[in-house]
Design a protein around this motif. Sequence first.
Motif, PDB file in Angstrom:
ATOM      1  N   HIS A 235       0.835  -1.206   0.000  1.00 34.06           N
ATOM      2  CA  HIS A 235       0.000   0.000   0.000  1.00 34.06           C
ATOM      3  C   HIS A 235       0.872   1.258   0.000  1.00 34.06           C
ATOM      4  N   PHE A 236       0.279   2.350  -0.460  1.00 33.13           N
ATOM      5  CA  PHE A 236       0.957   3.647  -0.427  1.00 33.13           C
ATOM      6  C   PHE A 236       0.330   4.499   0.670  1.00 33.13           C
ATOM      7  N   ALA A 237       1.183   5.093   1.525  1.00 32.30           N
ATOM      8  CA  ALA A 237       0.680   5.929   2.621  1.00 32.30           C
ATOM      9  C   ALA A 237       0.865   7.399   2.281  1.00 32.30           C
ATOM     10  N   PHE A 238      -0.237   8.130   2.318  1.00 29.60           N
ATOM     11  CA  PHE A 238      -0.154   9.583   2.202  1.00 29.60           C
ATOM     12  C   PHE A 238      -0.500  10.167   3.571  1.00 29.60           C
ATOM     13  N   PHE A 239       0.482  10.843   4.189  1.00 26.93           N
ATOM     14  CA  PHE A 239       0.296  11.379   5.537  1.00 26.93           C
ATOM     15  C   PHE A 239      -0.158  12.830   5.481  1.00 26.93           C
ATOM     16  N   ASP A 240      -1.244  13.110   6.177  1.00 27.11           N
ATOM     17  CA  ASP A 240      -1.627  14.505   6.392  1.00 27.11           C
ATOM     18  C   ASP A 240      -1.102  14.886   7.774  1.00 27.11           C
ATOM     19  N   MET A 241      -0.124  15.781   7.814  1.00 25.24           N
ATOM     20  CA  MET A 241       0.476  16.176   9.106  1.00 25.24           C
ATOM     21  C   MET A 241       0.181  17.666   9.344  1.00 25.24           C
ATOM     22  N   ALA A 242      -1.056  17.943   9.731  1.00 28.29           N
ATOM     23  CA  ALA A 242      -1.475  19.339   9.934  1.00 28.29           C
ATOM     24  C   ALA A 242      -1.157  19.831  11.335  1.00 28.29           C
ATOM     25  N   TYR A 243      -0.799  18.910  12.227  1.00 27.93           N
ATOM     26  CA  TYR A 243      -0.693  19.292  13.654  1.00 27.93           C
ATOM     27  C   TYR A 243       0.652  18.903  14.257  1.00 27.93           C
ATOM     28  N   GLN A 244       1.718  18.935  13.477  1.00 22.98           N
ATOM     29  CA  GLN A 244       3.022  18.537  14.010  1.00 22.98           C
ATOM     30  C   GLN A 244       3.392  19.471  15.163  1.00 22.98           C
ATOM     31  N   GLY A 245       3.592  18.900  16.343  1.00 28.86           N
ATOM     32  CA  GLY A 245       3.901  19.697  17.539  1.00 28.86           C
ATOM     33  C   GLY A 245       2.710  19.816  18.465  1.00 28.86           C
ATOM     34  N   PHE A 246       1.515  19.661  17.931  1.00 28.33           N
ATOM     35  CA  PHE A 246       0.322  19.858  18.758  1.00 28.33           C
ATOM     36  C   PHE A 246      -0.073  18.620  19.551  1.00 28.33           C
ATOM     37  N   ALA A 247       0.483  17.457  19.190  1.00 32.18           N
ATOM     38  CA  ALA A 247       0.130  16.250  19.949  1.00 32.18           C
ATOM     39  C   ALA A 247       0.938  16.211  21.244  1.00 32.18           C
ATOM     40  N   SER A 248       2.266  16.213  21.104  1.00 33.90           N
ATOM     41  CA  SER A 248       3.116  16.051  22.296  1.00 33.90           C
ATOM     42  C   SER A 248       3.744  17.373  22.740  1.00 33.90           C
ATOM     43  N   GLY A 249       3.688  18.382  21.906  1.00 40.12           N
ATOM     44  CA  GLY A 249       4.400  19.631  22.197  1.00 40.12           C
ATOM     45  C   GLY A 249       5.785  19.625  21.548  1.00 40.12           C
ATOM     46  N   ASP A 250       6.158  18.509  20.916  1.00 41.04           N
ATOM     47  CA  ASP A 250       7.486  18.371  20.319  1.00 41.04           C
ATOM     48  C   ASP A 250       7.340  17.883  18.858  1.00 41.04           C
ATOM     49  N   PRO A 251       7.636  18.752  17.885  1.00 44.40           N
ATOM     50  CA  PRO A 251       7.463  18.361  16.483  1.00 44.40           C
ATOM     51  C   PRO A 251       8.239  17.087  16.105  1.00 44.40           C
ATOM     52  N   GLU A 252       9.378  16.882  16.739  1.00 42.68           N
ATOM     53  CA  GLU A 252      10.197  15.705  16.438  1.00 42.68           C
ATOM     54  C   GLU A 252       9.453  14.420  16.850  1.00 42.68           C
ATOM     55  N   ARG A 253       8.902  14.449  18.052  1.00 42.64           N
ATOM     56  CA  ARG A 253       8.158  13.271  18.533  1.00 42.64           C
ATOM     57  C   ARG A 253       6.904  13.033  17.701  1.00 42.64           C
ATOM     58  N   ASP A 254       6.289  14.114  17.278  1.00 47.15           N
ATOM     59  CA  ASP A 254       5.038  13.975  16.523  1.00 47.15           C
ATOM     60  C   ASP A 254       5.259  13.443  15.110  1.00 47.15           C
ATOM     61  N   ALA A 255       6.531  13.392  14.679  1.00 44.31           N
ATOM     62  CA  ALA A 255       6.819  12.861  13.332  1.00 44.31           C
ATOM     63  C   ALA A 255       7.102  11.356  13.385  1.00 44.31           C
ATOM     64  N   LYS A 256       6.899  10.746  14.555  1.00 43.96           N
ATOM     65  CA  LYS A 256       7.284   9.342  14.743  1.00 43.96           C
ATOM     66  C   LYS A 256       6.637   8.397  13.715  1.00 43.96           C
ATOM     67  N   SER A 257       5.353   8.600  13.462  1.00 42.27           N
ATOM     68  CA  SER A 257       4.668   7.688  12.526  1.00 42.27           C
ATOM     69  C   SER A 257       5.382   7.706  11.168  1.00 42.27           C
ATOM     70  N   ILE A 258       5.723   8.909  10.731  1.00 39.68           N
ATOM     71  CA  ILE A 258       6.382   9.062   9.429  1.00 39.68           C
ATOM     72  C   ILE A 258       7.763   8.406   9.452  1.00 39.68           C
ATOM     73  N   ARG A 259       8.493   8.624  10.533  1.00 35.04           N
ATOM     74  CA  ARG A 259       9.848   8.049  10.624  1.00 35.04           C
ATOM     75  C   ARG A 259       9.794   6.524  10.598  1.00 35.04           C
ATOM     76  N   ILE A 260       8.765   5.961  11.214  1.00 38.37           N
ATOM     77  CA  ILE A 260       8.631   4.494  11.210  1.00 38.37           C
ATOM     78  C   ILE A 260       8.443   4.003   9.770  1.00 38.37           C
ATOM     79  N   PHE A 261       7.591   4.676   9.038  1.00 38.64           N
ATOM     80  CA  PHE A 261       7.366   4.286   7.642  1.00 38.64           C
ATOM     81  C   PHE A 261       8.644   4.454   6.810  1.00 38.64           C
ATOM     82  N   LEU A 262       9.409   5.503   7.116  1.00 38.83           N
ATOM     83  CA  LEU A 262      10.658   5.723   6.363  1.00 38.83           C
ATOM     84  C   LEU A 262      11.667   4.626   6.679  1.00 38.83           C
ATOM     85  N   GLU A 263      11.786   4.297   7.990  1.00 42.46           N
ATOM     86  CA  GLU A 263      12.711   3.212   8.401  1.00 42.46           C
ATOM     87  C   GLU A 263      12.360   1.922   7.678  1.00 42.46           C
ATOM     88  N   ASP A 264      11.068   1.700   7.484  1.00 45.63           N
ATOM     89  CA  ASP A 264      10.630   0.451   6.866  1.00 45.63           C
ATOM     90  C   ASP A 264      10.727   0.480   5.340  1.00 45.63           C
TER      91      ASP A 264
END
Length: 431
Positions: A235-264
């Motif tokens: 499958h192809f994943a298209f990520f809508d990331m409209a709230y980076q930073g608003f989940a945890s307060g840290d944009p780096e942590r909020d990009a985790k889902s994307i980083r996991i897909f990139l690692e894979d």
Amino acid sequence: MAMAVAIRRAGSTASMRRITAGVGLRSMSSWWRSVEPAPKDPILGVTEAFLADPSPDKVNVGVGAYRDDNGKPVVLDCVREAERRIAGASYMEYLPMGGSVKMVEETLKLAYGDNSEFIKDKRIAAIQSLSGTGACRIFADFQKRFRPESQIYIPVPTWSNHHNIWRDAQVPQKTYHYYHPETKGLNFSALMDDVKDAPNGSVFLLHACAHNPTGVDPTEEQWREISQLFKVKGHFAFFDMAYQGFASGDPERDAKSIRIFLEDGHQIGISQSYAKNMGLYGQRVGCLSVLCEEEKQAVAVKSQLQQLARPMYSNPPLHGALIVSTILGDPELKSLWLKEVKGMADRIIGMRSELRENLEKIGSPLSWEHITKQIGMFCYSGLTPEQVDRMTKEYHIYMTRNGRISMAGVTTGNVGYLANAIHAVTTTDSS
Ligand code: LMR
């Protein structure tokens, strides 16, 4: 043709004038006469209704736009400083079709990581977009043009505009399970079943973090499982990331889902926006990126993305992009921004606790645990459309009919009033 014949038959200049005047009148008033008013937008329509209400008690927890504890819109200090630096500079020329190269470069670092090998290897096709909506729309058009037989899988529920975007791009929509109304959390097993049952190579829309409208995100472990299954299915994943930073307060942590897909090793697409995390709502600054196999492909894809943008709006606006590149290009301003994003996220987290505590203190017999469990800008309260109607009619509290509360509009001044209203509509019959 018919008009030309009529004119020839009529002969005289006077009668010709009469005919053309008649045709002119008819065409002026005719072809859009049957156009009906469009339905109100389920989110922005709430703001219109709020503005029209003269009540001094009114509260707007509809649109996802950050407010300070006095209920006032916020311009971040880093933005004010960037504007001060920009003021007076000569910068009114057109941007290229793909937008500000510097802004795009900085934006990619936020999503893909500061030291991303994909950035170094120039494998990412990316353009500046008209915020997140524009990024999603250009992607949807790209999908339609280059994969015309494909569909888009959209979570239930999702941001209402996602449906409009892919509908107008004429991409057929399918849905996948996401939210569990009983647990008010993620319906992970149903989501995985839908991912498994979708035809191999399907295109999925995923919310990278702070899911809108539910505030429910998969855990890190669940993201890993989703990514693995996407691999198996191609499958192809298209990520809508409209709230980076608003989940945890840290944009780096909020990009985790994307980083996991990139690692894979996935090739993904991303929509990014600075509306929320930099408070640049009306500036419409964002970025669309598509990760390619190699540089040559990225160059080709970027040129096609630009070509989609050219007849739509030619090239994107400049001022907001300059604000972003000024902030992210300066280490001091960037750390101020990070502090301010955390400040906004923390105020929302604080309001979640207060809203829940208030409801418990009043003696609500219902569980409000989900208010503090969900994250990001929204609380998916569980209020029914009829209860929401009562919130508005009886208490002048404006929210979307799906029960979403924008926690960004909750303040120490209105949280008690809000809790009382929620308690009333969930425990009593309509007055
Ligand atoms: C929202 O969900 O409230 C925001 O993303 C604003 C919008 O454009 O709908």
